[in-house]
Structure formats: structure tokens, C-alpha cells
Design a protein around this motif. Structure first.
Motif, PDB file in Angstrom:
ATOM      1  N   LEU A 510       0.852  -1.194   0.000  1.00 22.42           N
ATOM      2  CA  LEU A 510       0.000   0.000   0.000  1.00 22.42           C
ATOM      3  C   LEU A 510       0.883   1.238   0.000  1.00 22.42           C
ATOM      4  CD1 LEU A 510      -2.762  -0.800   2.662  1.00 22.42           C
ATOM      5  CD2 LEU A 510      -3.070  -0.659   0.185  1.00 22.42           C
ATOM      6  N   LEU A 511       0.359   2.298  -0.609  1.00 23.73           N
ATOM      7  CA  LEU A 511       1.039   3.596  -0.554  1.00 23.73           C
ATOM      8  C   LEU A 511       0.195   4.531   0.296  1.00 23.73           C
ATOM      9  CD1 LEU A 511       3.269   5.542  -1.408  1.00 23.73           C
ATOM     10  CD2 LEU A 511       1.961   6.037  -3.490  1.00 23.73           C
ATOM     11  N   SER A 512       0.740   4.956   1.438  1.00 23.84           N
ATOM     12  CA  SER A 512       0.011   5.847   2.361  1.00 23.84           C
ATOM     13  C   SER A 512       0.349   7.304   2.065  1.00 23.84           C
ATOM     14  CB  SER A 512       0.372   5.521   3.815  1.00 23.84           C
ATOM     15  OG  SER A 512      -0.136   4.270   4.187  1.00 23.84           O
ATOM     16  N   ILE A 513      -0.693   8.112   1.971  1.00 21.48           N
ATOM     17  CA  ILE A 513      -0.535   9.543   1.670  1.00 21.48           C
ATOM     18  C   ILE A 513      -1.280  10.343   2.735  1.00 21.48           C
ATOM     19  CG2 ILE A 513      -0.930  11.362  -0.026  1.00 21.48           C
ATOM     20  CD1 ILE A 513      -1.085   9.136  -2.156  1.00 21.48           C
ATOM     21  N   ASN A 514      -0.619  11.341   3.285  1.00 18.02           N
ATOM     22  CA  ASN A 514      -1.253  12.198   4.298  1.00 18.02           C
ATOM     23  C   ASN A 514      -2.114  13.266   3.627  1.00 18.02           C
ATOM     24  OD1 ASN A 514       0.012  11.450   7.061  1.00 18.02           O
ATOM     25  ND2 ASN A 514       1.754  11.529   5.653  1.00 18.02           N
ATOM     26  N   LEU A 515      -3.318  13.484   4.183  1.00 16.09           N
ATOM     27  CA  LEU A 515      -4.199  14.568   3.739  1.00 16.09           C
ATOM     28  C   LEU A 515      -4.437  15.513   4.914  1.00 16.09           C
ATOM     29  CD1 LEU A 515      -6.969  12.899   1.531  1.00 16.09           C
ATOM     30  CD2 LEU A 515      -5.026  14.284   0.783  1.00 16.09           C
ATOM     31  N   SER A 516      -4.309  16.807   4.675  1.00 14.36           N
ATOM     32  CA  SER A 516      -4.500  17.815   5.728  1.00 14.36           C
ATOM     33  C   SER A 516      -5.975  18.132   5.924  1.00 14.36           C
ATOM     34  CB  SER A 516      -3.756  19.097   5.363  1.00 14.36           C
ATOM     35  OG  SER A 516      -4.384  19.710   4.235  1.00 14.36           O
ATOM     36  N   ALA A 517      -6.220  18.908   6.969  1.00  7.49           N
ATOM     37  CA  ALA A 517      -7.597  19.337   7.263  1.00  7.49           C
ATOM     38  C   ALA A 517      -8.173  20.161   6.119  1.00  7.49           C
ATOM     39  CB  ALA A 517      -7.620  20.139   8.567  1.00  7.49           C
ATOM     40  N   LYS A 518      -7.341  21.005   5.506  1.00 11.72           N
ATOM     41  CA  LYS A 518      -7.842  21.841   4.414  1.00 11.72           C
ATOM     42  C   LYS A 518      -8.234  21.004   3.207  1.00 11.72           C
ATOM     43  CE  LYS A 518      -5.751  26.295   5.523  1.00 11.72           C
ATOM     44  NZ  LYS A 518      -7.051  26.892   5.846  1.00 11.72           N
ATOM     45  N   SER A 519      -7.527  19.920   2.970  1.00 10.05           N
ATOM     46  CA  SER A 519      -7.899  19.039   1.861  1.00 10.05           C
ATOM     47  C   SER A 519      -9.222  18.348   2.139  1.00 10.05           C
ATOM     48  CB  SER A 519      -6.804  17.998   1.621  1.00 10.05           C
ATOM     49  OG  SER A 519      -5.676  18.587   1.022  1.00 10.05           O
ATOM     50  N   ILE A 520      -9.400  17.868   3.380  1.00 10.03           N
ATOM     51  CA  ILE A 520     -10.666  17.232   3.743  1.00 10.03           C
ATOM     52  C   ILE A 520     -11.818  18.221   3.605  1.00 10.03           C
ATOM     53  CG2 ILE A 520     -11.951  16.093   5.595  1.00 10.03           C
ATOM     54  CD1 ILE A 520      -9.714  14.421   4.409  1.00 10.03           C
ATOM     55  N   ALA A 521     -11.544  19.492   3.949  1.00  9.61           N
ATOM     56  CA  ALA A 521     -12.601  20.512   3.888  1.00  9.61           C
ATOM     57  C   ALA A 521     -12.856  21.000   2.468  1.00  9.61           C
ATOM     58  CB  ALA A 521     -12.222  21.702   4.773  1.00  9.61           C
ATOM     59  N   SER A 522     -11.945  20.689   1.549  1.00  6.45           N
ATOM     60  CA  SER A 522     -12.084  21.189   0.179  1.00  6.45           C
ATOM     61  C   SER A 522     -13.275  20.530  -0.514  1.00  6.45           C
ATOM     62  CB  SER A 522     -10.805  20.906  -0.610  1.00  6.45           C
ATOM     63  OG  SER A 522     -10.978  21.274  -1.962  1.00  6.45           O
ATOM     64  N   PRO A 523     -14.171  21.306  -1.101  1.00  4.70           N
ATOM     65  CA  PRO A 523     -15.361  20.733  -1.743  1.00  4.70           C
ATOM     66  C   PRO A 523     -15.053  19.985  -3.040  1.00  4.70           C
ATOM     67  CG  PRO A 523     -15.287  23.111  -2.072  1.00  4.70           C
ATOM     68  CD  PRO A 523     -14.189  22.783  -1.122  1.00  4.70           C
ATOM     69  N   ASP A 524     -13.860  20.207  -3.622  1.00  6.28           N
ATOM     70  CA  ASP A 524     -13.555  19.529  -4.884  1.00  6.28           C
ATOM     71  C   ASP A 524     -12.551  18.394  -4.714  1.00  6.28           C
ATOM     72  OD1 ASP A 524     -11.369  21.056  -4.306  1.00  6.28           O
ATOM     73  OD2 ASP A 524     -11.134  21.922  -6.310  1.00  6.28           O
ATOM     74  N   LEU A 525     -12.298  17.949  -3.458  1.00  8.67           N
ATOM     75  CA  LEU A 525     -11.332  16.878  -3.217  1.00  8.67           C
ATOM     76  C   LEU A 525     -11.727  15.592  -3.945  1.00  8.67           C
ATOM     77  CD1 LEU A 525      -8.886  15.623  -1.723  1.00  8.67           C
ATOM     78  CD2 LEU A 525     -10.482  15.069   0.155  1.00  8.67           C
ATOM     79  N   ILE A 526     -12.950  15.178  -3.795  1.00  6.23           N
ATOM     80  CA  ILE A 526     -13.394  13.901  -4.373  1.00  6.23           C
ATOM     81  C   ILE A 526     -13.288  13.934  -5.891  1.00  6.23           C
ATOM     82  CG2 ILE A 526     -15.306  12.273  -4.548  1.00  6.23           C
ATOM     83  CD1 ILE A 526     -13.988  12.458  -1.781  1.00  6.23           C
TER      84      ILE A 526
END
Length: 672
Positions: A510-526
Motif C-alpha cells: 500500500l502507498l500511504s498519503i497524508n491529507l490535511s484538514a484543508k484538503s478534507i474541507a475542500s469541496p472539490d477533493l473527491i
């Protein structure tokens, strides 16, 4: 012609008829008398002188002729005399008649003029009455209160609106001094102030005062006053038109409170602060500013809800009032407060800091929530540190930032050197921006091993940059503060996907990638992840995103929705740094995590501290019961690894096992 004219005309005609009736009789009488006298004396005269019958006859003839001639002459003069009188009377009557006709015409004209004047007067009187009624209607039905009064204050009249508004009847107030009835005791002076202005200017507009109603209520009134002279009674009166401003004043106070006061705490807000500070600066009043910011309050607010956070802020506000006056405390925003104190010295500042720390450190409880608050304080002074509002605000921010960055729960006074720190921070932000533009970042990969088999099961992608001569954690903190972390996250994801496709896809890891709070809050992340997955043709089952509690609790419902969509796309989800901040077991049961990473702070202590070992054991057992795999972070000693094996931890990561590797080194290890 009126009746008087008719009587005068008849009188003139009657006199003429009387003359006509009397004149013939007068002539006949005279003629008869003369005839009798002639007969009586003429014969005697003839007898005296007639000596013969012929003479007698002749004299009789002459007598007859003489009689006729004399009587004819006499009659002529009598008739002429009467005729002249008749003619004169006729002329007089004619003249009188002409005068009467002329006078009659004048009378007729005067009568017509009089009739017109009478009609005009009646019309004028009707108009005056209508105007008077109209004025009375306006006076009585006006939607303003109208009062007429003398300069001595005695009320002469009031209208219906005054009665309806203030409740006084005409008997209650007419003939009395209005200022004795209407003005509250503390505003009695306004009567003398008003009359003085009236006597000098004759009118006073927009004059405000309080008015006491009959039932005791207090009204805010706005009056327009004017002096009017009445020539009929030689009196000068004052007419006052009043408008009720009570509701308007209440609305203004509400608007002021909304505009200048904080609804939650009752303290004044940022707008009021700026107004007050500018006023003090203009007056050159020296003062000290205390900028208070609760440490880690965001976690209380986000874990337990805004209602809980609001309850704490209200309670903390009441604590501040035990040492500060309400008018000196301002709610800056969120969990931040500013306090102004005048004429303070270093000793007083130290005392205040101790008092704030003492009232802050008390444990706060609400239902089943316990919170141990602490506060960071930035301090600046006027005029020593800055001479204007903007300078003071900047100094406050720098002092508070220094307190926060130095470990929190500290009070730091502004120093000019802080500007250098800010400039350094800005330089770092610029360096990050340039690194993003110039592709100066690179990825390294730290392996995660199975504790049982010693096999690499996944690798965590970590960002590095040679141009940044600072700790990578500090760089991430700066990027989070500046908002650049979102761009960094996107670069890491894109680069990691590229490496997975070109280099790592053939390996069973597996390749693990960190996501910040701002990325989670971003409406266009998905959408971004969906598109880039298709672009690189990546199997999402080979990608795991690591999320910290800090990145989730800003909006737990939103975070749950985002994680659900990530799972739907096929990505794995790991909860990183578990055990730090305000960990909530509720997350583990409601969010579909795949693995849980135990924070290094617990792993560091499991060799020497039984409590830490018990906590780690409980976390591992709980995770397994929930179907989660566990990853121990920061393994640096063999003793730690041995204990984790005994506790049945699934995976491990740390310098004992492997440090972060360059891609080439990682591939080499995977191929061994």
C-alpha cells in the motif's frame, strides 16, 4: 328702487297736485272779490259823475271796457304768476325726479354691490369656518402631539394625539406648568434651556427630552417649537409639535448592541474596540492591550459541539469580569478577547497576567465534559509600542503569535524583534511558493513493516525540500497557517500517483498519503481524486489516505461524508496520530477506518511506564474488536518492538525498522 325712493317721488307729485288744486280757486276768489267791489263802487262813481242819461250810458260802457281791461290785466298777472310757479315747480319736480332716478340707480348699484359683498362675506365666512374646522381637524387628528403654551410654561391647549400617547386628559394638564408634569426630575433644566433658546431664536427644532406619561412610563420625544404672536389678545404663545421616538430609540439601541456588542458574552465587539481605541489615541491616553486567545479551544468546540464551546465562553466571560470592568473587555472573535487598561506599569501588567492565568486554569465542567483551559496572551502598549490602531493591532498579533509558537499558555509582551520573526515567516511562505512553482519538492518513503513477519506491507510518502533549511514539521505548520498546505497536498498526491503507476504498482504494498484538514474541507477533493485516479489508471485499493483527528473534527459530519466517498472510490483510510489531542472513541465506531496508527508519544513510554503500556494494549484490543489493523509509530528501540509483538500489534514504523528512503533505496529493498 327701494321703498324710501318710492316715498320721496310720491311726495313730490303730491305737492304738485296740491298747487294745481289751489291756484284756480285762488284766482277765482280774487276775481270774484274784484267783481263785487267793482259793481259795488263803480255804479256809485258813475252816478257821481254822470249828469245825463247819455253820459251815464257812455260811462257804463267805459266802465265795462275798463273792467274787462283791468280784470284781464289782473287775471293775466295772476295766471302768469301761478303759471311761473307751476313751471318752476314742474322744473323742480323734474330735477328732483332726475335726481331721484339717479339716486335710485345709485341705490340699485349700491344694493347690487352690497349683495355681492354680502355674498362674498358669506363665502369668506364659510371659507374661514371651513379653514377653522380644517385646522381644528388637523390639530386634533394629527399623528404628532401638539401643545400650545405660554412662555411661563402654562399649557393652553393639547390635541388628541397628546392625550392618547401620554394619557393625560385636558383637565389634567391645561392651565398647569407642563415641565412640572412631563419632565423627569433630572431633566427639569430643559424647560429653562428651551425657553432661553426660544426667546433668542423664536424657534427651536429637533429638541429631544424625556416625557413622563400619566402611568409613569418614560417616552423619548422629539419637539419642534415656534413662538407665535396673537394680535387679538396681544399674547405670544409657543406651539410645540412632538414625535414619539421611544420605539426608534429602542431600535437604535438594539442596532447599536448588535453592531457594537457581542451577543454571546455581552462584551463590546471589534467595531467598538476600534472606536474606543481611536478615541483614546486622539486623547493621547496611555494604555495597555492584553490579547487573550484560548489554547486548543477549537478542539473542545469541534469535539463536543458549538453549544458546549459557547457555554464555556460565557462562563469564561464571567470569570474575566471578576478582575476587569465590562467596558474594558472586548470579544475579538471566536475564543479571543482583548482587554484595555489605562496607565499601567510593568508591575501592574505582571499582576494582571497572574490574575488571568489563575482564573483561566480552573477546570471547567459541563454535563459530562471536562475542559482544562489555558490561555496565551499578547501584550502591547500605547504609545510606547505604536502610535496608531493598525500598529497596535499588528503588535498584538505578533506578541500573541510569539506566545503560541513558544509553547502556548504564555504571556508575551511585544518587542520590535518580533517583526523579524514575521518577516522570516513570510520569507518561508515565499520559499514554499517558489518550491511549488519550481518543482523543488520531492518524496521519500518510510516503510511500514509487519511486526510478525518483518515484511514491508506499505510505505508512507513524506515530502522533503532541499531549499528549505527548516524542520519539515515547521514547514507543514507554516503551510497550514498560510493555506499553502492545500497546494502541497495536491502536489504530493499527484507525485505519489505518478510513482505508484511507474515504479510501485508491481509490488504488493500500500502507498500511504497524508491529507490535511484543508484538503478534507475542500469541496472539490473527491472530484480531484477521481479524475487523477483515472488519469494515472491507479488501483485505488493500493492507496491509503492518512487522516488526523485534527483534520476531521473541524466539521465531523462533513468529514464522515468525505470519508464515505473516499471508501466508495476504493481508497483505504487510516486514522493517524491516535491518542493525541482530544481523541474520541466515538469516531472509531461511526467512521469506516481501515487502520489506526498509535502515536509515537505512547510508544516512547511503553518500556518505562506501565500506564502507557496498558493504554497501548487497550487501543490494540479495541481496534481489533472493531476490525481495524494497528500501526505503531516511532519505534526506535528493540524493547519497544518486543512489547508490541507481545501486545499483538499488527504493524510498525520507525527508525529502528527503517528511516525514510529515497525511491531508489526503497525499490532496492522491495526487490531483496
Amino acid at each position: 328702487m327701494d321703498k324710501k325712493d318710492y316715498d320721496i317721488s310720491n311726495l313730490a307729485i303730491s305737492e304738485a297736485d296740491t298747487i294745481k288744486e289751489k291756484s284756480p280757486w285762488k284766482t277765482i276768489v280774487i276775481y270774484t272779490i274784484l267783481g263785487f267791489l267793482w259793481i259795488l263802487f263803480s255804479d256809485r262813481f258813475v252816478d257821481l259823475f254822470a249828469d245825463s242819461h247819455e253820459t251815464y250810458k257812455l260811462m257804463q260802457s267805459y266802465k265795462g271796457v275798463f273792467y274787462v281791461v283791468v280784470t284781464a290785466v289782473i287775471l293775466f298777472y295772476l295766471i302768469k304768476y301761478d303759471y311761473s310757479k307751476i313751471m318752476k315747480l314742474t322744473n323742480d319736480v323734474s330735477e328732483k325726479n332726475e335726481e331721484l332716478v339717479s339716486f335710485s340707480e345709485e341705490l340699485i348699484a349700491m344694493d347690487e354691490d352690497l349683495q355681492q359683498k354680502i355674498e362674498s362675506l358669506n363665502t369668506a365666512m364659510k371659507s374661514i369656518n371651513e379653514q377653522k374646522q380644517f385646522i381644528d381637524d388637523i390639530f386634533q387628528n394629527s399623528n404628532t402631539s401638539i401643545v400650545t403654551w405660554g412662555l411661563d410654561g402654562e399649557v393652553l391647549d393639547i390635541n388628541n394625539h397628546f392625550t392618547e400617547l401620554l394619557g393625560y386628559s385636558r383637565q389634567d394638564i391645561i392651565g398647569k406648568k407642563w415641565y412640572e408634569i412631563l419632565l423627569p426630575e433630572e431633566q427639569k433644566y430643559k424647560y429653562y434651556e428651551l425657553t432661553s433658546k426660544l426667546e433668542s431664536d423664536r424657534k427651536v427644532q429637533n429638541y429631544e427630552n424625556k416625557a413622563v406619561a400619566k402611568d409613569g412610563r418614560i417616552f423619548d420625544m422629539l419637539w419642534n417649537n415656534a413662538m407665535i404672536y396673537n394680535p387679538q389678545n396681544d399674547l405670544t404663545i409657543v406651539v410645540s409639535f412632538g414625535i414619539d421616538l421611544t420605539m426608534q430609540k429602542q431600535n437604535e439601541r438594539r442596532i447599536y448592541e448588535l453592531a457594537y456588542n457581542d451577543k454571546l458574552t455581552g462584551f463590546k465587539n471589534l467595531i467598538a474596540f476600534e472606536n474606543d481605541i481611536n478615541s483614546k489615541i486622539n486623547k493621547k491616553t496611555s494604555f495597555t492591550l492584553y490579547y487573550l486567545d484560548m489554547d486548543n479551544f477549537k478542539h473542545l468546540n469541534e469535539i463536543h459541539g458549538h453549544k458546549c464551546g459557547d457555554m464555556f465562553l460565557k462562563d469564561y466571560s464571567s470569570r474575566l469580569l471578576t478582575i476587569f470592568d465590562r467596558t474594558n473587555v472586548y470579544r475579538w472573535c471566536g475564543d479571543e478577547f482583548v482587554v484595555i487598561e489605562e496607565d499601567t506599569n510593568d508591575i501592574n501588567i505582571t499582576k494582571r497576567i497572574d490574575e488571568i492565568a489563575l482564573l483561566t486554569k480552573n477546570i471547567w465542567k459541563y454535563k459530562n465534559v471536562e475542559y482544562y483551559p489555558s490561555v496565551s496572551i499578547g501584550i502591547t502598549k500605547f504609545p510606547e509600542d505604536a502610535g496608531n490602531l493598525e500598529g497596535l493591532k499588528k503588535n498584538m498579533d505578533m506578541a500573541l503569535y510569539k506566545a503560541k509558537s513558544s509553547g502556548k499558555s504564555l504571556a508575551v509582551a511585544y518587542h520590535s524583534d518580533f517583526q523579524k520573526d514575521i518577516e522570516k515567516k513570510l520569507d518561508l511562505e515565499n520559499t514554499i511558493t517558489q518550491a511549488l512553482i519550481n518543482e523543488s519538492f520531492r518524496l521519500v518513503f518510510q516503510p511500514i513493516y509487519s511486526i510478525k513477519t518483518g515484511k514491508i506491507i506499505s510505505v508512507e510518502a513524506l515530502i522533503r525540500c532541499k531549499s528549505l533549511n527548516i524542520n519539515i514539521g515547521e514547514m507543514i505548520n507554516i503551510a497550514e497557517e498560510s493555506g499553502q498546505i492545500l497546494q502541497i497536498d495536491r502536489w504530493v498526491v499527484k507525485k505519489a500517483f505518478e510513482i505508484m503507476k511507474n515504479e510501485l504498482d508491481k509490488y504488493d504494498i500500500l502507498l500511504s498519503i497524508n491529507l490535511s484538514a484543508k484538503s478534507i474541507a475542500s469541496p472539490d477533493l473527491i472530484d480531484y481524486l477521481s479524475n487523477i485516479t483515472k488519469e494515472y489508471n491507479i488501483n485505488p485499493n493500493k492507496i491509503e489516505f492518512e487522516l488526523t483527528e485534527h483534520s476531521l473534527i473541524f466539521d465531523i459530519d462533513w468529514s464522515k461524508a468525505v470519508i464515505g466517498k473516499l471508501k466508495h472510490l476504493g481508497f483505504g483510510i487510516a486514522l493517524d496520530d491516535f491518542g493525541t489531542r482530544y481523541s474520541s472513541l466515538n469516531y472509531l465506531s461511526t467512521i469506516p477506518f481501515d487502520s489506526l496508527k498509535i502515536d509515537k508519544s505512547y510508544i516512547d513510554k511503553i518500556v518505562d511506564t506501565d500506564k502507557s503500556r496498558v493504554i497501548v494494549e487497550q487501543i490494540i484490543d479495541l481496534s481489533h474488536n472493531l476490525g481495524l489493523t494497528t500501526v505503531a509509530e516511532g519505534i526506535e528501540e528493540n524493547e519497544q518492538l518486543d512489547i508490541l509483538k507481545k501486545l499483538d500489534c499488527d504493524y510498525g514504523q520507525g527508525y529502528l525498522l527503517d528511516k525514510p528512503l529515497e525511491l531508489e533505496d526503497l525499490i532496492y529493498k522491495l526487490n531483496v
